[in-house]
Design an enzyme around this catalytic site. Structure first.
Site, PDB file in Angstrom:
ATOM      1  N   CYS A   1      11.975 -15.256   3.716  1.00 46.63           N
ATOM      2  CA  CYS A   1      12.242 -15.572   2.132  1.00 46.63           C
ATOM      3  C   CYS A   1      10.781 -16.337   2.013  1.00 46.63           C
ATOM      4  CB  CYS A   1      13.154 -16.770   1.980  1.00 46.63           C
ATOM      5  SG  CYS A   1      13.288 -17.110   0.061  1.00 46.63           S
TER       6      CYS A   1
ATOM      7  N   CYS B   1       8.338  28.662 -13.547  1.00 43.43           N
ATOM      8  CA  CYS B   1       7.094  27.753 -14.055  1.00 43.43           C
ATOM      9  C   CYS B   1       7.489  27.730 -15.708  1.00 43.43           C
ATOM     10  CB  CYS B   1       5.934  28.437 -13.719  1.00 43.43           C
ATOM     11  SG  CYS B   1       4.749  27.447 -14.807  1.00 43.43           S
TER      12      CYS B   1
ATOM     13  N   CYS C   1      -7.493  25.701  -2.605  1.00 44.38           N
ATOM     14  CA  CYS C   1      -6.484  24.628  -2.386  1.00 44.38           C
ATOM     15  C   CYS C   1      -6.485  23.941  -0.956  1.00 44.38           C
ATOM     16  CB  CYS C   1      -5.034  25.314  -2.355  1.00 44.38           C
ATOM     17  SG  CYS C   1      -3.668  24.192  -2.443  1.00 44.38           S
TER      18      CYS C   1
END
Lengths: 448, 419
Positions: free
Chosen positions: B135, B342, B379
C-alpha cells in the site's frame, strides 16, 4: 407524424437536438481520419474531423468556429444539408458500421455557440475598399462575411424585411427555425457589415448607383417566385405559390385557410415537398402531390420524400394539370388532369412525359404550384449577360459587367453543381476571394 | 468441461478468480455476495490496527469516452474493528468452506505484532495470509505497506517473523513502486514466503481539476498521491510478473494482480506465470457479476485449446519473455494492407509519415479510387500503422524472409569477442 391540434406546434423543429451525452458519444466514435473524405465531400470544405474532435474535448467555441469559418451559414446547413449525399455519405465508417452523424454534431456545436452568444470572428483591418452585396441570402451573407474578414466595408442590400434569404423565408420552420438563420445574419452584422433591408435593387436603388459608390458589386439575388403553370384558371382564388406559402408560415401568424381542406401540389421537387408538408401541418385534411413523371425522376431528396409520406402526403405519378376549375365566386373547386406516359430516354437521358389522351378531374379546395423558380428578368435590363435567365460568369465569378460579380442560385444552371444552400455559401466565399484578388492586383498596379 | 480448480501454494479455490484485498472485500456481507456470484476466493481487506479513512477516496482516469481506464485510491486498510472482521471471516468460511479466504495483514515492522495478528486470524480459519507490503499511501508514512515493501531486508525479516508462527501458506504482496521488483520478490522467497502476489497499486495523482485547480481527488482543499490500478496498469503488472516468474531465485508461486478485467486478461497473467489472479477495479466498476463471463470465457477458451485444467496454462509463456539482447535482430516483419478491408481513413499514412518511417503512400487506382500501400523496402516493421488502424484485419504485420540466419545482440557481441 402526430399532428397537433395546435398549428404552431406543427411548425416546431421536428428533429430533436443531440444531448451532450449523445454528442460526446457520437463524437468519440469519429476516427479523426487524415485528409478525410467528408471534408472533400463538403462543398464548403469544413474541417469536419477537427470540429468533431473539439466536441470530444469540450472545446465547443473552437468547434463552432471551425464550422463557421468554412461555412458562414454552418448552423443552417447543419439542418438543411443533404448530409447522406455529402459528408455522411463519404464517411469511411459507411464501410464498417454506420456513418458519424456529422449534421447533428454540427448542429450541436453551432447551437452551443448560439445559446452561449460566443463571438467567433473579428473583422479584418479595414483596407479602405467598399463592396455592395445585392441579396442577403446564403450566397450574399457568405460573400459579405468573407469580405468583412478581409477588411472590406460591406453593405448588403436585402429586398425583404429580414436578411437570410432562403434560410429565413424559404425553408420550412420545422426543418430550420428562423432564429437560426437570423443568428447567422447577426454574426455577419457583428463584423461591421451594414444590412439595408426592404431595399430592392432596380426599384429602390439602381445597379448603376451601386457601381458608382462601391469598388465592386456582388449579385447574390437568388431566384424569383414560381413561374405560371400556363393553364386556364390559374388566376382563381385558392392557387398558391409554394415559395409564398412557405414564407407565410415563417411569419408571426400562420395561415388559417387550409384547415380541413383538400389540396394538390404540382411538382415533385424539394419545394413541392415543403408546400405539401406545410399544407398538412396547417391543418389540410388531404394533400396530393402530382408529378408528370414518376418516382424515379422526382428531384426531391429521398429523406424529404420519406418525410412527406410520414406526414401522410399522397403522391400521384404521371399526372399533368391541364385546367384549374372554379365556382361562380372564382374559387378553386377541382383540377383537370391528363394522364401521362414516359417516352424513351432522349439525348439528354431524361424520359419525356407524353399525354396518353386520358383525362380526369381531382376535386380540390386549393392548389400549390411548385414547378421550379423563375429568373430575375431585370438583370437583362441592366446589361448583365444571362443565359436562360442564369447570370453568365467567368472563372472568377465576374459577370459580363466588370466589377460586378455573381454567386448563388442566380448563377446555378451553368454547370455550377446542385442548387444547395451549402453550395451557395461556398460560391459566396469564392466570389469574395475573386474580388479580393482582383482588387489587390489593381492596387498593386496603381501603386507601381 | 475443463477443470477450473486452482491451487496457489496449497490454497485451493473452485476457480482462479479471487477478489483482491480492497474495498470489495471489506465485509462478510460483500465477500459472501461475491462467492454467491461465483468468485473462487477473496483476500480480505487488510487487517491491522483499525484506522480512519478520508472522504473522498477514489478517482479515475477516463479515456476517450470510456470510463475508468485507470483508477486511483487514497483509502487505507480496514477501518473496522479487528474482532468484527474476524467474526465475519469465521462466518463466511463456515458458509463457504471450499472457497479461499485469505487474510491480508499489515502491522508495524515488529516481531511480536506480526506474531499476534497471525495467531488471531489463523484461529478463525483463514486459508492463508497475504502480507501487505504494498500500500503506497497513508500506512507507508507510518513505516508500513510500501515503506516496508521497498526495502528487501525488511521484506525478508518480516516474512520470516510471520513464518515463525504461521500454519497456513504465506503470500507476500509486492509493491511496484521500486526499481526492480525481483529484489523484493527474492527477499520474500528468502524469508520463507510460500507465494508472492503482485502488483499492488502504483503511486499516482489522478488529476488536477482545471476549473477549481484542486487536485483529484481532493480532501477539503488538499490532495495526496494514491494507488493506481485498473486496465491502464496491466502492461506494467505483466512485466513485473514475468520478471519474477522467470527469476531463478523466485521459485515460488505467484498470484497475479493488476488491471485484470476480462478472461483474456486472466489468461495472459496465467500464461506469464500466475497461478491465479486477483481482481478489484473491474468489480468496483461493474459489480461482482462480471465473474460470470470471466468463468464462462475462460472455460470456453480452455475447451477450444483442448486443455483439461486451467493449471495447464500457468507459466506457458514465461520462456518466451526474455532480454532484449536475446532477440533475433535478423527477424523482419513488414506491414501489409488488405485493400478489401481498408476503409481509407489514412490514419496509418499520417502516423507513419509524421512519426515513423514515411513508408505508407497514398495512391489512386485507374478508377480514381484512393488506396494506401506500404513501401515494404522502407518499412521497419514497427507496428505503428497496425496499432492505429481502426479496422480489424486491414493491416497485417507479415514476416519478410531475408535469408539471414538468426542473430541476437548477445550472439553478435559474443561472435565479435571470439574473433
Amino acid at each position: 407524424m402526430e399532428r397537433s391540434e395546435s398549428i404552431p406546434l406543427n411548425f416546431q423543429e421536428v428533429e430533436p437536438p443531440l444531448s451532450t451525452q449523445e454528442a460526446t458519444d457520437e463524437a468519440t466514435r469519429c476516427l479523426y481520419c487524415y485528409d478525410a473524405p467528408c471534408i472533400t465531400a463538403c462543398p464548403t470544405g469544413i474541417d469536419i474531423p477537427s470540429f468533431i474532435q473539439k466536441i470530444t474535448t469540450n472545446n465547443l467555441t473552437g468547434s463552432a468556429r471551425t464550422i463557421m469559418e468554412a461555412n458562414p451559414i454552418g448552423a443552417s446547413c447543419a439542418r438543411v444539408c443533404p448530409t447522406e449525399e455529402l459528408c455522411e455519405g463519404a464517411c469511411v465508417l459507411n464501410q464498417t458500421s454506420k456513418p458519424i452523424m456529422i449534421g447533428k454534431l454540427q448542429r450541436y456545436a453551432t447551437d452551443w455557440a448560439i445559446q452561449n452568444e460566443k463571438p467567433l470572428f473579428t473583422a479584418g483591418k479595414r483596407n479602405g475598399q467598399k463592396v455592395a452585396v445585392v441579396g442577403g441570402g446564403p450566397a450574399g451573407l457568405s460573400a459579405a462575411r468573407e469580405l468583412a474578414l478581409l477588411g472590406y466595408a460591406v453593405t448588403v442590400y436585402e429586398a425583404e424585411t429580414e436578411a437570410g434569404g432562403l434560410d429565413t423565408y424559404g425553408i420550412v420552420s420545422f426543418r430550420l427555425p428562423k432564429r437560426i438563420s437570423l443568428w447567422e445574419v447577426e454574426q455577419v452584422k457583428s463584423l461591421g457589415v451594414s444590412i439595408q433591408t426592404n431595399t430592392r435593387i432596380g426599384v429602390d436603388l439602381s445597379l448603376a448607383e451601386l457601381q458608382q459608390s462601391f469598388d465592386a458589386v456582388v449579385l447574390a439575388v437568388g431566384m424569383a417566385n414560381v413561374p405560371p403553370l400556363g393553364i386556364p384558371g390559374e388566376e382563381l382564388h385558392g392557387v398558391y405559390d409554394a415559395i409564398d406559402l412557405v414564407k407565410a408560415t415563417k411569419s408571426t401568424t400562420l395561415p388559417q385557410q387550409f384547415q380541413g381542406k383538400r389540396g394538390v401540389v404540382i411538382g415533385a421537387g424539394n419545394t413541392a415537398i415543403d408546400g405539401a408538408t406545410c399544407a398538412v401541418r396547417l391543418g389540410a385534411e388531404n394533400v396530393k402531390v402530382l408529378y408528370r413523371r414518376t418516382e424515379a425522376e422526382m428531384t426531391a431528396y429521398q429523406f424529404e420524400y420519406e418525410f412527406a409520406k410520414q406526414d401522410s402526403v399522397e403522391f400521384r405519378w404521371l399526372v399533368s394539370p391541364i385546367a384549374v376549375l372554379g365556382d361562380e365566386k372564382g374559387r378553386v373547386t377541382a383540377l383537370k388532369c391528363a394522364e401521362m406516359a414516359l417516352a424513351e430516354a432522349d439525348e439528354s437521358g431524361r424520359r419525356t412525359p407524353i399525354p396518353t389522351g386520358a383525362t380526369f378531374v381531382i376535386k380540390t379546395d386549393f392548389i400549390i404550384k411548385a414547378i421550379g423558380q423563375a429568373r430575375h428578368r431585370w438583370l437583362d435590363d441592366v446589361g448583365i449577360a444571362t443565359h436562360n435567365g442564369v447570370i453568365s460568369i467567368d472563372h472568377h465569378y465576374e459577370t459580363s459587367v466588370k466589377g460586378v460579380f455573381a454567386c448563388g442560385d442566380a448563377i446555378f444552371g451553368q454547370g455550377q453543381g446542385e442548387a444547395m444552400v451549402v453550395a451557395a455559401a461556398e460560391q459566396g466565399k469564392q466570389a469574395a476571394y475573386a474580388i479580393d484578388k482582383k482588387r489587390r492586383s489593381q492596387r498593386a498596379e496603381t501603386s507601381a | 468441461m475443463a477443470d477450473l480448480i486452482s491451487n496457489l501454494a496449497g490454497i485451493t479455490s473452485p476457480n482462479p478468480f479471487w477478489l483482491a484485498s480492497a474495498p470489495p472485500t471489506n465485509s462478510g456481507y460483500q465477500v459472501q455476495r461475491a462467492f454467491e456470484a461465483g468468485w473462487g476466493g477473496a483476500v480480505w481487506k487488510t487487517l491491522g490496527e483499525p484506522i480512519m479513512n478520508s472522504t473522498s477516496r477514489f478517482a479515475a482516469l477516463h479515456f476517450n469516452g470510456k470510463r475508468v481506464a485507470g483508477f486511483n485510491n487514497i483509502e487505507l486498510i480496514s477501518d473496522r474493528p479487528l474482532d468484527v472482521n474476524l467474526r465475519e471471516i469465521a462466518d463466511t468460511k463456515k458458509r463457504f468452506p471450499n472457497h479461499a479466504i485469505v487474510a491480508s495483514l499489515m502491522v508495524e515492522p515488529k516481531q511480536e505484532k506480526w506474531h499476534e495478528i497471525v495467531k488471531r486470524v489463523e484461529a478463525v480459519g483463514v486459508d492463508g495470509l497475504e502480507l501487505n507490503f504494498g500500500c503506497p499511501h497513508g500506512m507507508a508514512e507510518r513505516g508500513m505497506g510500501s515503506a516496508s515493501g521497498q526495502v528487501p531486508a525488511l521484506v525478508e525479516q518480516q516474512t520470516a517473523w510471520v513464518k515463525e508462527v504461521a500454519t497456513t501458506p504465506v503470500i507476500v504482496k509486492l509493491t511496484p513502486n521500486i526499481t526492480d521488483i525481483t529484489a523484493t520478490a527474492e527477499a520474500a522467497a528468502q524469508g520463507g514466503a510460500d507465494a508472492i502476489s503482485l502488483i499492488n497499486t502504483i503511486n499516482s495523482l489522478a488529476g488536477v481539476d482545471i476549473d477549481t485547480w484542486q487536485t483529484i481527488p481532493n480532501v477539503d482543499g488538499l490532495g495526496t498521491h494514491g494507488g493506481y490500478c485498473g486496465p491502464a496498469v496491466k502492461p506494467i503488472a505483466l512485466h513485473m510478473l514475468g520478471d519474477c516468474a522467470r527469476h531463478p531465485n523466485v521459485d515460488i508461486p505467484i498470484s497475479g494482480i493488476g488491471g485484470i478485467a476480462t478472461w483474456q486478461d486472466a489468461v495472459q497473467f496465467l500464461l506469464m506465470g500466475a497461478s491465479n489472479v486477483q481482481v478489484c477495479t473491474a468489480a468496483m466498476h461493474h459489480g461482482f457479476r462480471i465473474v460470470e463471463d470471466l468463468l464462462d470465457g475462460l472455460s470456453a477458451y480452455l475447451e477450444e485449446k483442448g486443455l483439461a485444467s486451467v493449471q495447464d496454462l500457468v507459466g506457458q509463456s514465461v520462456h518466451r519473455y526474455s532480454e532484449w539482447g536475446n532477440l533475433n535482430l535478423n527477424h523482419q516483419v513488414v506491414a501489409r494492407i488488405n485493400q478489401d478491408v481498408c476503409i481509407n481513413c489514412n490514419k496509418c499514412h499520417i502516423s507513419c509519415e509524421d512519426t515513423a518511417h514515411q513508408c505508407i503512400g497514398r495512391y489512386t487506382d485507374e478508377n480514381g479510387a484512393p488506396y494506401l500501400k506500404v513501401d515494404e523496402d522502407e518499412c521497419v516493421g514497427c507496428n505503428l500503422c497496425s496499432i492505429v488502424c481502426p479496422v480489424e484485419g486491414a493491416i497485417a504485420m507479415v514476416p519478410k524472409p531475408n535469408g539471414l540466419p538468426p542473430m541476437s545482440w548477445n550472439e553478435r557481441q559474443a561472435a565479435i569477442a571470439n574473433d
